[in-house]
Write an enzyme that holds these catalytic residues in place. Structure first.
Site, short mmCIF file in Angstrom:
data_model
loop_
_atom_site.label_atom_id
_atom_site.label_comp_id
_atom_site.label_asym_id
_atom_site.label_seq_id
_atom_site.Cartn_x
_atom_site.Cartn_y
_atom_site.Cartn_z
N SER A 135 8.57 3.04 -0.55
CA SER A 135 7.79 1.85 -0.91
C SER A 135 8.73 0.83 -1.53
CB SER A 135 6.71 2.23 -1.93
OG SER A 135 6.17 1.05 -2.50
N TYR A 180 3.88 6.73 -9.57
CA TYR A 180 4.07 6.29 -8.19
C TYR A 180 5.44 5.63 -8.02
CZ TYR A 180 3.09 4.01 -3.71
OH TYR A 180 3.15 3.60 -2.40
N1 LIG Z 1 -0.52 0.61 1.90
C1 LIG Z 1 0.51 0.10 1.30
O1 LIG Z 1 0.52 -1.09 0.92
C2 LIG Z 1 1.75 0.94 1.06
C3 LIG Z 1 2.88 0.30 0.53
C4 LIG Z 1 4.02 1.04 0.32
C5 LIG Z 1 4.06 2.38 0.63
N2 LIG Z 1 2.96 3.00 1.13
C6 LIG Z 1 3.07 4.43 1.42
O2 LIG Z 1 2.61 4.71 2.72
C7 LIG Z 1 2.07 6.02 2.77
C8 LIG Z 1 0.68 5.96 3.37
O3 LIG Z 1 -0.12 5.19 2.50
P1 LIG Z 1 -1.47 4.47 2.97
O4 LIG Z 1 -1.48 3.15 2.33
O5 LIG Z 1 -1.63 4.60 4.43
O6 LIG Z 1 -2.50 5.40 2.17
P2 LIG Z 1 -3.93 5.98 2.56
O7 LIG Z 1 -4.69 5.05 3.41
O8 LIG Z 1 -4.50 6.43 1.27
O9 LIG Z 1 -3.55 7.26 3.44
C9 LIG Z 1 -2.96 8.39 2.86
C10 LIG Z 1 -2.98 9.54 3.86
O10 LIG Z 1 -2.39 10.69 3.24
C11 LIG Z 1 -3.35 11.78 3.29
N3 LIG Z 1 -3.16 12.63 2.14
C12 LIG Z 1 -3.37 12.33 0.82
N4 LIG Z 1 -3.09 13.39 0.06
C13 LIG Z 1 -2.68 14.38 0.90
C14 LIG Z 1 -2.27 15.72 0.72
N5 LIG Z 1 -2.20 16.27 -0.51
N6 LIG Z 1 -1.93 16.46 1.81
C15 LIG Z 1 -2.02 15.92 3.05
N7 LIG Z 1 -2.39 14.66 3.29
C16 LIG Z 1 -2.73 13.90 2.23
C17 LIG Z 1 -4.71 11.07 3.33
O11 LIG Z 1 -5.73 11.89 3.85
P3 LIG Z 1 -6.66 12.87 2.92
O12 LIG Z 1 -7.09 12.09 1.74
O13 LIG Z 1 -7.78 13.27 3.84
O14 LIG Z 1 -5.82 14.04 2.57
C18 LIG Z 1 -4.38 9.94 4.29
O15 LIG Z 1 -4.36 10.40 5.61
C19 LIG Z 1 2.12 6.56 1.34
O16 LIG Z 1 3.26 7.35 1.16
C20 LIG Z 1 2.21 5.29 0.52
O17 LIG Z 1 2.82 5.52 -0.73
C21 LIG Z 1 1.80 2.31 1.34
#
Ligand SMILES: NC(=O)c1ccc[n+]([C@@H]2O[C@H](COP(=O)([O-])OP(=O)(O)OC[C@H]3O[C@@H](n4cnc5c(N)ncnc54)[C@H](OP(=O)(O)O)[C@@H]3O)[C@@H](O)[C@H]2O)c1
Length: 304
Positions: A154, A170
């Site tokens: 991130s 985080y």
């Molecule tokens: N969105 C942003 O702006 C952003 C920015 C920078 C970095 N990121 C990074 O991108 C990645 C994805 O984020 P996102 O924004 O797409 O988040 P999200 O929409 O909350 O998706 C997270 C995914 O991870 C799964 N997950 C959560 N806990 C888990 C566990 N213990 N075991 C297996 N799966 C798990 C969730 O499904 P379940 O809840 O069903 O397990 C979901 O499929 C993360 O690493 C986040 O830090 C996101």
């Protein structure tokens, strides 16, 4: 040049929604042989598999899409997931360690349990996932095509002031996992396994929605590209880093944030001195951007 991942076996953690689902979709569309996704909730996994099968039908009918519900924040869950993939594939070309979680609370109210939960998934879980898939990644890597590990870091892991809302665990987890990725790139590169780190800015997903409601407008205003991330922004980078054309890139950190990690966009002009003000007529010195100073004649409420 048309990038593809023809014939590759890909595994994506947290592939049931958000950025993980975007990663799965672009690989299905662009020639993957099989795509495995995991997340904790069976129903969410099933729904996403159905969606990806629909994408496959349109773009890549022979692509196999498999969903396995598993918790990748602990060794048992990771092992179960890796064993199920290993029972169906003899190698894995692409591993995207994407699953992540966040928690925001003020310093003195930040619970230890929240810090642990975030670190367990975002750092330990990524390490355990790479460890569990290492034998399959090693089998896939060749001199012509190194197998790929992409870690979803991130921008908060690069730029401390990108942290908002007390996301202490985080921010620390993202900086930590990106450093871990660089160490692994050195160790695994000679074994034909490339490890690269993606550092997204703000993309609208379930994880970021709460924060975006609070600071979304400010973020867009400050962002040098004046917008949030879009699905195609993440997809194009993921496709390139999984295609053979990026074989010589290892240990890289790729910000996908419109340039926000460098700094904020210049503010629109700011008046720093009034030279003359008669009735509602004003002559002022305004700074439009660093080093760009203009003298302006204006009537209050209207500029020329
Ligand atoms: N969105 C942003 O702006 C952003 C920015 C920078 C970095 N990121 C990074 O991108 C990645 C994805 O984020 P996102 O924004 O797409 O988040 P999200 O929409 O909350 O998706 C997270 C995914 O991870 C799964 N997950 C959560 N806990 C888990 C566990 N213990 N075991 C297996 N799966 C798990 C969730 O499904 P379940 O809840 O069903 O397990 C979901 O499929 C993360 O690493 C986040 O830090 C996101």
């Amino acid at each position: 040049m048309k990038l593809n991942v023809n014939g590759k076996v890909a595994v994506i953690t947290g592939g049931s929604r958000g950025l993980g689902l975007n990663c799965a979709e672009v690989l299905v569309k662009n020639g993957a042989k099989s795509v495995y996704i995991t997340s904790r909730k069976q129903q969410a996994v099933n729904e996403s598999v159905e969606f990806l099968k629909g994408v496959a039908k349109q773009y890549n009918p022979s692509c196999k899409v498999v969903g396995i519900a598993s918790d990748v924040s602990n060794g048992e869950g990771v092992k179960k997931f890796a064993q199920q993939v290993a029972s169906q594939e003899d190698k894995v070309d692409i591993l995207i360690a994407n699953a992540g979680a966040s928690w925001g609370a003020p310093l003195m109210k930040h619970p230890e349990s929240a810090f642990d939960k975030v670190m367990d998934l975002n750092v330990k879980g990524v390490f355990l996932t790479i460890q569990a898939f290492y034998p399959l990644l090693k089998k896939a890597g060749t001199v012509d095509y190194s197998s790929r590990v992409l870690i979803m870091g991130s921008i908060t892991g690069i730029k401390p002031d990108a942290m908002d809302g007390g996301t202490y665990g985080y921010t620390a987890s993202k900086a930590g996992v990106m450093h871990l990725g660089k160490c692994l790139a050195l160790e695994l590169g000679p074994q034909n396994i490339n490890v690269n780190l993606l550092a997204p800015g703000f993309f609208p997903t379930k994880m970021s929605n709460g924060l975006l409601e609070k600071i979304g407008d400010t973020f867009v205003q400050n962002n040098p590209k004046k917008r949030l991330g879009r699905q195609e922004d993440i997809e194009s980078v993921v496709l390139f880093f999984c295609a053979k054309e990026s074989d010589y890139i290892n240990g890289a950190v790729i910000p996908i944030d419109g340039g926000a990690h460098v700094g904020d966009a210049p503010k629109s002009s700011k008046t720093v001195a009034i030279i003359l003000s008669i009735n509602d007529l004003v002559i002022s010195v305004d700074v439009c951007s660093p080093g760009n100073v203009v003298v302006r004649l204006w009537r209050r409420g209207r500029h020329w």
